[in-house]
Design an enzyme around this catalytic site. Structure first.
Site, PDB file in Angstrom:
ATOM      1  N   ASN A  24       0.805  -1.215   0.000  1.00  0.00           N
ATOM      2  CA  ASN A  24       0.000   0.000   0.000  1.00  0.00           C
ATOM      3  C   ASN A  24       0.842   1.271   0.000  1.00  0.00           C
ATOM      4  OD1 ASN A  24      -2.397  -1.453  -0.017  1.00  0.00           O
ATOM      5  ND2 ASN A  24      -2.537  -1.511   2.216  1.00  0.00           N
ATOM      6  N   ARG A 100      -7.023  -1.037  -8.422  1.00  0.00           N
ATOM      7  CA  ARG A 100      -7.643   0.177  -7.921  1.00  0.00           C
ATOM      8  C   ARG A 100      -6.639   1.333  -7.854  1.00  0.00           C
ATOM      9  NH1 ARG A 100     -11.953   2.320  -5.807  1.00  0.00           N
ATOM     10  NH2 ARG A 100     -11.751   4.003  -4.305  1.00  0.00           N
ATOM     11  N   ASP A 346      -7.849  -3.878   6.628  1.00  0.00           N
ATOM     12  CA  ASP A 346      -7.079  -4.891   5.912  1.00  0.00           C
ATOM     13  C   ASP A 346      -6.653  -6.065   6.791  1.00  0.00           C
ATOM     14  OD1 ASP A 346      -7.257  -3.750   3.441  1.00  0.00           O
ATOM     15  OD2 ASP A 346      -5.169  -3.114   3.305  1.00  0.00           O
ATOM     16  N   ILE A 368     -15.306   0.451   7.577  1.00  0.00           N
ATOM     17  CA  ILE A 368     -14.682   1.040   6.394  1.00  0.00           C
ATOM     18  C   ILE A 368     -15.363   0.589   5.108  1.00  0.00           C
ATOM     19  CG2 ILE A 368     -12.520   1.366   5.137  1.00  0.00           C
ATOM     20  CD1 ILE A 368     -12.482   2.567   7.926  1.00  0.00           C
ATOM     21  N   ARG A 438      -1.377 -10.712  -5.051  1.00  0.00           N
ATOM     22  CA  ARG A 438      -1.513  -9.269  -5.200  1.00  0.00           C
ATOM     23  C   ARG A 438      -0.893  -8.550  -4.004  1.00  0.00           C
ATOM     24  NH1 ARG A 438      -6.505  -7.282  -4.891  1.00  0.00           N
ATOM     25  NH2 ARG A 438      -5.571  -5.354  -5.607  1.00  0.00           N
TER      26      ARG A 438
END
Length: 458
Positions: A24, A100, A346, A368, A438
């Site tokens: 991230n 994204r 997450d 979230i 990913r």
């Protein structure tokens, strides 16, 4: 599609695991490389599908991208990006629909080139995750944004203009996009209610190395906070400036003063706190002890607090931290996911896996994303006792789980199913597991080196 086969050999996981760089963090930083015509070198870059997708997007725009490997074709975790010859401003739909983070290229493209065309972003199916906050903020800065079917066409005459932006809710992506857009804008941009996750701070650190003028302000207003607000012409003069700012600005105040150009730089990506938290739960759920190298306690403090509450022992050691479980059962938990520094969304699926075999009843509230309990149905196939009502999951801990044939739906749910499978009797097959790569580099190899029995098949 890949399948993961997990065999429960009833061994506690014991050993060392190297924590890679943050997924991230690297994705917005790679997008930010578009802001400079000079080369950047990034170290501690994880070898992930998403990183390679971002690299392909950059190459399509004309950038030179080199993810370096050694002679044995193993990643050495260095990524070189040179955006000096960008000759295309269209981000291809086929790749953007898979990632994204592709939407994070919109701000840098507009700021440096004044135009960009992209599709609505893809990625994990965990909720709506709208991009309206990104669009509204860019429009406020002077961008003209049109929607053409599934495409977004953005242009700006001249430069983007510094403005005061107040987000209606904290958004990591919107904060990152507007910070990047503001670096080359004319004037000062002020972001209220900005996200301050470690990954956002790493992006800011990278941009400052490139020559950006960015400041982060906490709730203690001082003279240095007053200056950019005064220069931007926002202070109305009705009270002393510090008092006025305290009253009128939300927490998470970030100011960006636009500069003419940005340079190249060398930067090391921060460690992945979500990867570290996932392996920490692997130690807890199997009753083992894992040494996580390359991560500091401060990097995972918001996660470590909850791990200690459910019975983990978190210790410092030379190259990182050690995670083990106290004697006895895993304790139940009551968790609400929220923006940093609270418990991250997450980590919610992975924590749920541990709660499936905890002592007592746990409640996990997801604040979230509205569609992040898809893994609960798969965990039930293993024998977990989970009920879902709107944004809350109630988990009654059971004594044991049994292997089953499972289907993964997204990145973190796949990791959660791997964790639960480690303690499910017999064998568990996780289908559609390509999502895992990913966000986790060589997870099966790392866990196998510590005593797990995991294999991959196509």
């Amino acid at each position: 599609m890949y399948k993961i086969l997990v065999r429960n050999n009833h061994k506690p996981l014991v050993g060392k695991i190297k924590v890679n760089g943050s997924k991230n963090a690297i994705l917005p930083i790679a997008a930010a490389s578009l802001l400079s015509s000079s080369a950047v070198t990034l170290h501690n870059v994880p070898d992930l599908i998403d990183v390679h997708l971002m690299s392909e997007l950059l190459k399509n725009l004309g950038a030179k991208v080199n993810f370096m490997y050694n002679k044995d074709y193993k990643a050495n975790h260095t990524l070189e990006i040179n955006c000096s010859n960008i000759n295309n401003h269209v981000i291809p739909n086929k790749t953007a629909n898979k990632l994204r983070a592709s939407f994070l290229m919109l701000g840098p493209m507009l700021s440096r080139f004044g135009k960009a065309r992209t599709a609505f972003p893809g990625g994990c199916n965990i909720g709506k995750r709208p991009v309206d906050m990104h669009i509204k903020a860019l429009e406020k800065m002077g961008a003209k944004i049109e929607i053409d079917g599934c495409n977004i066409i953005a242009t700006v005459k001249g430069k983007l203009q510094g403005r005061e932006i107040t987000f209606e809710k904290i958004s990591v992506g919107a904060t990152e996009n507007i910070i990047m857009a503001a670096t080359l804008a004319e004037g000062i941009t002020i972001i209220n209610n900005a996200a301050t996750e470690p990954e956002v701070l790493d992006l800011i650190e990278f941009l400052k190395k490139m020559g950006a003028d960015i400041n982060i302000h906490d709730n203690k207003i001082n003279l240095f906070d007053v200056i950019p607000v005064y220069e931007a012409g926002i202070y109305d003069g009705s009270q002393c400036c510090a008092t006025w700012m305290t009253k009128n600005f939300a927490k998470g105040l970030i100011t960006i003063k636009g500069v003419e150009t940005l340079n190249g730089c060398v930067h090391k990506i921060i460690p992945d706190r979500i990867e570290a938290g996932t392996y920490a739960l692997a130690a807890i759920i199997t009753g083992g002890k894992l040494m996580l190298e390359g991560i500091n306690l401060s990097d995972i403090r918001c996660i470590a607090n909850e791990l200690e509450a459910i019975g983990a022992v978190v210790e410092l050691y030379g190259k990182g931290i050690a995670i083990s479980k106290k004697n006895g059962s895993i304790k139940s938990a009551n968790i609400i996911t929220d923006s940093y520094p609270n418990f991250p969304s997450d980590m919610q699926p992975q924590l749920m896996s541990a709660m499936c075999v905890a002592d007592g009843v746990s409640v996990i509230e997801e604040s979230i994303f509205e569609s992040r309990f898809a893994h609960s149905g798969e965990l039930r196939k293993l024998g977990a006792n989970i009920s879902i009502k709107k944004s809350k999951a109630v988990i009654n801990g059971v004594k044991s789980l049994s292997g089953a044939n499972l289907y993964a739906t997204d990145l973190r749910s796949t990791a959660a199913l791997v964790l639960a499978s480690l303690v499910a009797s017999g064998e568990t097959t996780i289908n559609n597991s390509h999502h895992l790569w990913r966000g986790y580099e060589a997870m099966h190899e790392k866990l196998n080196s510590c005593g797990a029995d995991i294999s991959i098949s196509s």
